[in-house]
Design a protein around this motif. Structure first.
Motif, PDB file in Angstrom:
ATOM      1  N   UNK A 103      -2.766 -81.261  32.661  1.00 36.09           N
ATOM      2  CA  UNK A 103      -3.445 -80.550  31.570  1.00 36.09           C
ATOM      3  C   UNK A 103      -4.805 -81.190  31.344  1.00 36.09           C
ATOM      4  N   UNK A 104      -5.771 -80.359  31.020  1.00 31.53           N
ATOM      5  CA  UNK A 104      -7.097 -80.872  30.643  1.00 31.53           C
ATOM      6  C   UNK A 104      -7.160 -81.231  29.172  1.00 31.53           C
ATOM      7  N   UNK A 105      -6.479 -80.435  28.338  1.00 27.47           N
ATOM      8  CA  UNK A 105      -6.544 -80.602  26.885  1.00 27.47           C
ATOM      9  C   UNK A 105      -5.132 -80.625  26.326  1.00 27.47           C
ATOM     10  N   UNK A 106      -4.811 -81.664  25.554  1.00 29.36           N
ATOM     11  CA  UNK A 106      -3.486 -81.797  24.954  1.00 29.36           C
ATOM     12  C   UNK A 106      -3.639 -82.026  23.456  1.00 29.36           C
ATOM     13  N   UNK A 107      -2.869 -81.282  22.690  1.00 33.11           N
ATOM     14  CA  UNK A 107      -2.814 -81.452  21.239  1.00 33.11           C
ATOM     15  C   UNK A 107      -1.590 -82.292  20.900  1.00 33.11           C
ATOM     16  N   UNK A 108      -1.792 -83.377  20.159  1.00 30.14           N
ATOM     17  CA  UNK A 108      -0.705 -84.247  19.703  1.00 30.14           C
ATOM     18  C   UNK A 108      -0.600 -84.099  18.197  1.00 30.14           C
ATOM     19  N   UNK A 109       0.604 -83.807  17.693  1.00 27.11           N
ATOM     20  CA  UNK A 109       0.791 -83.570  16.257  1.00 27.11           C
ATOM     21  C   UNK A 109       2.032 -84.315  15.768  1.00 27.11           C
ATOM     22  N   UNK A 110       1.913 -84.937  14.616  1.00 28.34           N
ATOM     23  CA  UNK A 110       3.067 -85.519  13.942  1.00 28.34           C
ATOM     24  C   UNK A 110       2.985 -85.237  12.459  1.00 28.34           C
ATOM     25  N   UNK A 111       4.113 -84.863  11.841  1.00 25.12           N
ATOM     26  CA  UNK A 111       4.133 -84.561  10.411  1.00 25.12           C
ATOM     27  C   UNK A 111       5.520 -84.838   9.857  1.00 25.12           C
ATOM     28  N   UNK A 112       5.572 -85.131   8.563  1.00 25.08           N
ATOM     29  CA  UNK A 112       6.853 -85.420   7.938  1.00 25.08           C
ATOM     30  C   UNK A 112       6.819 -85.023   6.469  1.00 25.08           C
ATOM     31  N   UNK A 113       8.002 -84.701   5.961  1.00 23.42           N
ATOM     32  CA  UNK A 113       8.216 -84.505   4.532  1.00 23.42           C
ATOM     33  C   UNK A 113       9.355 -85.439   4.160  1.00 23.42           C
ATOM     34  N   UNK A 114       9.010 -86.644   3.745  1.00 20.72           N
ATOM     35  CA  UNK A 114      10.003 -87.707   3.578  1.00 20.72           C
ATOM     36  C   UNK A 114      10.743 -87.574   2.250  1.00 20.72           C
ATOM     37  N   UNK A 115      11.992 -88.034   2.216  1.00 19.87           N
ATOM     38  CA  UNK A 115      12.740 -88.014   0.951  1.00 19.87           C
ATOM     39  C   UNK A 115      12.188 -89.056  -0.012  1.00 19.87           C
ATOM     40  N   UNK A 116      12.500 -88.885  -1.272  1.00 17.58           N
ATOM     41  CA  UNK A 116      12.080 -89.860  -2.269  1.00 17.58           C
ATOM     42  C   UNK A 116      12.905 -91.129  -2.114  1.00 17.58           C
ATOM     43  N   UNK A 117      12.282 -92.273  -2.325  1.00 19.90           N
ATOM     44  CA  UNK A 117      12.999 -93.534  -2.273  1.00 19.90           C
ATOM     45  C   UNK A 117      13.078 -94.093  -0.863  1.00 19.90           C
ATOM     46  N   UNK A 118      13.877 -95.132  -0.694  1.00 24.82           N
ATOM     47  CA  UNK A 118      13.976 -95.788   0.596  1.00 24.82           C
ATOM     48  C   UNK A 118      14.811 -94.950   1.564  1.00 24.82           C
ATOM     49  N   UNK A 119      14.504 -95.077   2.842  1.00 23.98           N
ATOM     50  CA  UNK A 119      15.226 -94.306   3.850  1.00 23.98           C
ATOM     51  C   UNK A 119      16.697 -94.706   3.888  1.00 23.98           C
ATOM     52  N   UNK A 120      17.556 -93.719   4.064  1.00 27.97           N
ATOM     53  CA  UNK A 120      18.997 -93.926   4.170  1.00 27.97           C
ATOM     54  C   UNK A 120      19.431 -93.518   5.569  1.00 27.97           C
ATOM     55  N   UNK A 121      20.641 -93.886   5.987  1.00 24.93           N
ATOM     56  CA  UNK A 121      21.109 -93.473   7.311  1.00 24.93           C
ATOM     57  C   UNK A 121      21.388 -91.980   7.348  1.00 24.93           C
ATOM     58  N   UNK A 122      21.354 -91.416   8.543  1.00 24.14           N
ATOM     59  CA  UNK A 122      21.765 -90.026   8.702  1.00 24.14           C
ATOM     60  C   UNK A 122      23.245 -89.899   8.355  1.00 24.14           C
ATOM     61  N   UNK A 123      23.655 -88.720   7.971  1.00 29.80           N
ATOM     62  CA  UNK A 123      25.026 -88.519   7.519  1.00 29.80           C
ATOM     63  C   UNK A 123      26.048 -88.630   8.635  1.00 29.80           C
ATOM     64  N   UNK A 124      27.313 -88.768   8.242  1.00 27.72           N
ATOM     65  CA  UNK A 124      28.405 -88.841   9.202  1.00 27.72           C
ATOM     66  C   UNK A 124      28.795 -90.271   9.521  1.00 27.72           C
ATOM     67  N   UNK A 125      29.940 -90.425  10.169  1.00 28.24           N
ATOM     68  CA  UNK A 125      30.442 -91.731  10.578  1.00 28.24           C
ATOM     69  C   UNK A 125      30.093 -91.971  12.040  1.00 28.24           C
ATOM     70  N   UNK A 126      29.351 -93.050  12.313  1.00 23.59           N
ATOM     71  CA  UNK A 126      28.906 -93.352  13.673  1.00 23.59           C
ATOM     72  C   UNK A 126      29.037 -94.852  13.941  1.00 23.59           C
ATOM     73  N   UNK A 127      30.241 -95.344  14.135  1.00 25.58           N
ATOM     74  CA  UNK A 127      30.436 -96.789  14.292  1.00 25.58           C
ATOM     75  C   UNK A 127      29.790 -97.386  15.532  1.00 25.58           C
ATOM     76  N   UNK A 128      29.307 -96.556  16.454  1.00 24.77           N
ATOM     77  CA  UNK A 128      28.599 -97.087  17.618  1.00 24.77           C
ATOM     78  C   UNK A 128      27.085 -97.085  17.414  1.00 24.77           C
ATOM     79  N   UNK A 129      26.633 -96.759  16.218  1.00 24.56           N
ATOM     80  CA  UNK A 129      25.209 -96.653  15.890  1.00 24.56           C
ATOM     81  C   UNK A 129      24.784 -97.891  15.094  1.00 24.56           C
ATOM     82  N   UNK A 130      23.940 -98.760  15.645  1.00 24.28           N
ATOM     83  CA  UNK A 130      23.528 -99.962  14.908  1.00 24.28           C
ATOM     84  C   UNK A 130      22.862 -99.654  13.564  1.00 24.28           C
ATOM     85  N   UNK A 131      22.136 -98.532  13.497  1.00 23.44           N
ATOM     86  CA  UNK A 131      21.477 -98.197  12.234  1.00 23.44           C
ATOM     87  C   UNK A 131      22.499 -97.852  11.157  1.00 23.44           C
TER      88      UNK A 131
END
Length: 401
Positions: A103-131
């Motif tokens: 490609x000659x021209x590439x557009x890079x975009x990042x955006x977020x709508x973050x929750x209020x307060x400190x980040x929490x883990x994603x929902x569900x039980x994931x005992x193999x997930x360090x986070x």
């Protein structure tokens, strides 16, 4: 340099808490970057989106989501997720496409709508997930780690809560001059000290907020930039996305124990493996053919005030343990020898995770063009942007003029 690509356009949506879709923020930033580049959306041949896991499926496929929002026109598309390093990984993907001739021209975009307060883990039980494990087993939010890093610096180097407060004072002064920043007022050390304790010794004003926001870049090859009448563009010269080495003696998010070299015992161990954050900078310096003495400014990932001081050392701006002295001497403030976070840093913006590494490159671009207004670093010719994400993700981007 054979790995150089041009930053033809840079654009942002102001950071804040706007209560709207991340797609809207990213579209605003993308159109601003295209306008800055003097291009139409139809000129873009590839879109790389930095993903947000909080946006549902549209966030998981951010490249396609932004391409659709701008209007399908056939561009190739890809999406990247690397936690807080997502934006820089998206830049790396775009750069690879350009250098490969895809490609000659590439557009890079990042955006977020973050929750209020400190980040929490994603929902569900994931005992193999360090986070998931660090929240479930330790109740360790991100600020708990920040507090441990701060205590480590106090024990090893004699840093004080007053030193940490001065980082906020410095970055707030720069952010007050940045129209895209969320927090645009100076802060005093006394105000930092009077804010509530979150994770001792860090107080509320020592820790960055979570925010809505977006940033975008239009990247291209140097020949294409010349054809567009830009013979001397700001250039991305290096992108480092190194991973850690075993063994890791310093715990980073989301780890709750040291790792073992057993799984990689058949892999030759480097003679002198660098710690993770310094290795990001070292790889970028080597690729760019320059070092810390060549820098005019730096944008670093100040999740907390104490972590900014650590970055000074990790970037080689001073010896280990010398970060607080560099700050006290005024070297990293606007007007100092090597301003750090002249855009205001996360202290002034807050985290909009997929956008922040892209926003760092936007700030370097404007500084190297001489367009940063009252926060301009005089004669800026080279800068580095660094950040770190979960699971061994991190990045360093060297930008030159």
């Amino acid at each position: 340099m054979p790995g150089d690509i041009a930053v033809l356009g840079a654009g942002m949506h102001a950071w804040g808490k706007w209560g709207r879709s991340f797609v809207e923020y990213g579209t605003v930033a993308a159109r601003a970057a295209l306008a800055d580049a003097g291009l139409e959306w139809a000129d873009v041949q590839s879109v790389v989106g930095a993903d947000t896991v909080r946006g549902g499926y549209p966030g998981y496929v951010a490249g396609a989501t932004f391409a659709r929002a701008l209007g399908w026109q056939g561009a190739r598309v890809s999406s990247v997720y690397a936690a807080c390093a997502s934006g820089a990984q998206a830049v790396a993907a775009a750069r690879a496409q350009i250098l490969a001739g895809l490609a000659d021209v590439v557009l890079v975009v990042g955006a977020d709508a973050a929750p209020k307060g400190f980040f929490a883990p994603a929902g569900g039980d994931r005992p193999d997930d360090p986070d998931w494990l660090r929240f479930r087993l330790l109740g360790a939010t991100n600020p708990a780690y920040f507090g441990l890093y701060a205590r480590r610096r106090m024990a090893l180097y004699g840093d004080t809560a007053g030193d940490f407060a001065q980082v906020k004072v410095k970055n707030a002064a720069a952010g007050a001059l940045n129209p895209y920043a969320r927090y645009r007022k100076p802060v005093t050390a006394a105000e930092v000290a009077a804010s509530p304790v979150v994770a001792d010794p860090l107080r509320l004003l020592d820790i960055c907020a979570t925010s809505d926001g977006a940033a975008a870049l239009v990247l291209c090859g140097l020949d294409y930039a010349r054809r567009r009448g830009v013979p001397d563009p700001v250039r991305i010269r290096a992108v480092s996305t190194a991973t850690p080495h075993h063994p890791r003696t310093e715990l980073d998010l989301p780890d709750i124990a040291t790792d073992s070299a057993a799984p990689v015992r058949d892999v030759p161990e480097p003679e002198r493996p660098a710690a993770f954050r310094p290795s990001l900078a070292e790889a970028a310096y080597e690729e760019a053919g320059l070092g810390p003495d060549d820098l005019s400014l730096a944008e670093v990932y100040d999740l907390s005030t104490a972590l900014e001081l650590q970055w000074y050392e990790d970037l080689g701006l001073c010896a280990e343990g010398g970060g607080a002295k560099l700050l006290r001497d005024g070297a990293t403030a606007l007007g100092g020898r090597l301003p750090v976070n002249p855009g205001g840093g996360l202290a002034s913006f807050g985290e909009a995770v997929p956008a922040q590494a892209i926003a760092q490159v936007c700030e370097l671009t404007w500084q190297l063009r001489g367009w940063a207004g009252a926060r301009q670093v005089p004669g800026a010719r080279a800068g580095i942007a660094v950040n770190q994400g979960l699971f061994g993700h991190g990045s360093a981007v060297v930008v030159v003029r």
